[in-house]
Design an enzyme around this catalytic site. Structure first.
Site, PDB file in Angstrom:
ATOM      1  CG  MET A 160      -1.740  -1.011   1.377  1.00  0.00           C
ATOM      2  SD  MET A 160      -2.818  -1.252   2.815  1.00  0.00           S
ATOM      3  CE  MET A 160      -1.591  -1.985   3.921  1.00  0.00           C
ATOM      4  N   GLY A 170       1.453   3.991   4.694  1.00  0.00           N
ATOM      5  CA  GLY A 170       2.176   3.331   3.672  1.00  0.00           C
ATOM      6  C   GLY A 170       2.542   2.226   4.363  1.00  0.00           C
ATOM      7  CB  SER A 171       1.812  -0.310   5.756  1.00  0.00           C
ATOM      8  OG  SER A 171       0.412   0.060   5.576  1.00  0.00           O
ATOM      9  NE  ARG A 172       4.961  -7.224   2.440  1.00  0.00           N
ATOM     10  CZ  ARG A 172       6.465  -7.830   2.285  1.00  0.00           C
ATOM     11  NH1 ARG A 172       7.150  -7.201   2.152  1.00  0.00           N
ATOM     12  NH2 ARG A 172       6.481  -9.085   2.594  1.00  0.00           N
TER      13      ARG A 172
END
Length: 227
Positions: A101, A189-191
């Site tokens: 993301m 912002g990440s995953r």
């Protein structure tokens, strides 16, 4: 049922974002008092903060057995990998789908397939770029082990990134959630990693764009139907 032009652009905001929008708006007022051009920069910042915390209505596929994406973003990794030990899913590789993301994606996370939360396990760690493979092992994360009605289990892991510094998970162990139901959020912002049950094949490819709660990842019943 028609869709209005306004609803196309104006999306609901998750309650978690209210304080951040308020902070950005206060900064904007201060900017205008200092210098008008700075104030308009602040307006843009406030709109972006609202946009980041948007929580749009999603239409989840209703066919039994479908696993859907838990996050908006891009498929960055698709490979066999041993799930984190805290999930209790064993030490054998499972098919891992990683959804990356960016700061422009919606960050509300949704459950891929209906089931009971068997484990919710948080682990502190680093804040490496979430698109890197080693982020799965080294970064701060929060993992969910989900027990399906048929006894199979799968894992979902929220992973912090280079900018993300806060993982939220409001769902608890023992809860039963529906497919597409919201369970958490990651700030900025990440995953997310999804570990598929044994024998379940992914229906996505690296680089594919995902829509949380809507894009199909896999079909839990595919092998059953084939048999």
């Amino acid at each position: 049922m028609s869709v209005s032009m306004l609803s196309t652009f104006v999306k609901p905001m998750h309650p978690e974002g209210r304080k951040f929008v308020a902070i950005a708006a206060a900064i904007t007022v201060g900017f205008f008092l200092i210098c008008e051009p700075l104030g308009w920069i602040g307006v843009g910042l406030t709109i972006w903060v609202y946009y980041f915390f948007r929580d749009p209505v999603r239409v989840t596929p209703t066919r039994p057995g479908l696993m859907i994406s838990p996050a908006d973003g891009i498929i960055s990794l698709l490979e066999p990998a041993v799930p984190p030990a805290e999930l209790g899913l064993g030490d054998q590789p499972m098919t891992r789908i990683s959804v990356f993301m960016s700061v422009f994606n919606c960050h509300v996370n949704r459950l891929p397939a209906a089931g009971t939360l068997e484990k919710v396990a948080y682990r502190p760690g680093k804040f490496l770029n979430a698109s890197l493979d080693k982020a799965s092992e080294d970064n701060e994360r929060n993992g969910l082990t989900v027990a399906l009605p048929d006894g199979r289990r799968y894992g979902v892991v929220q992973i912090a990134g280079l900018v993300a510094r806060r993982i939220l998970c409001w769902s608890k162990e023992g809860q039963t959630l529906a497919t597409g139901e919201r369970f958490g959020l990651i700030r900025f912002g990440s995953r997310l990693d999804i570990y598929l049950p044994e024998g379940v094949e992914p229906l996505v490819s690296i680089g594919q764009t995902m829509i949380a709660g809507e894009t199909v990842l896999a079909d839990l019943n595919a092998n059953t139907e084939a048999a």
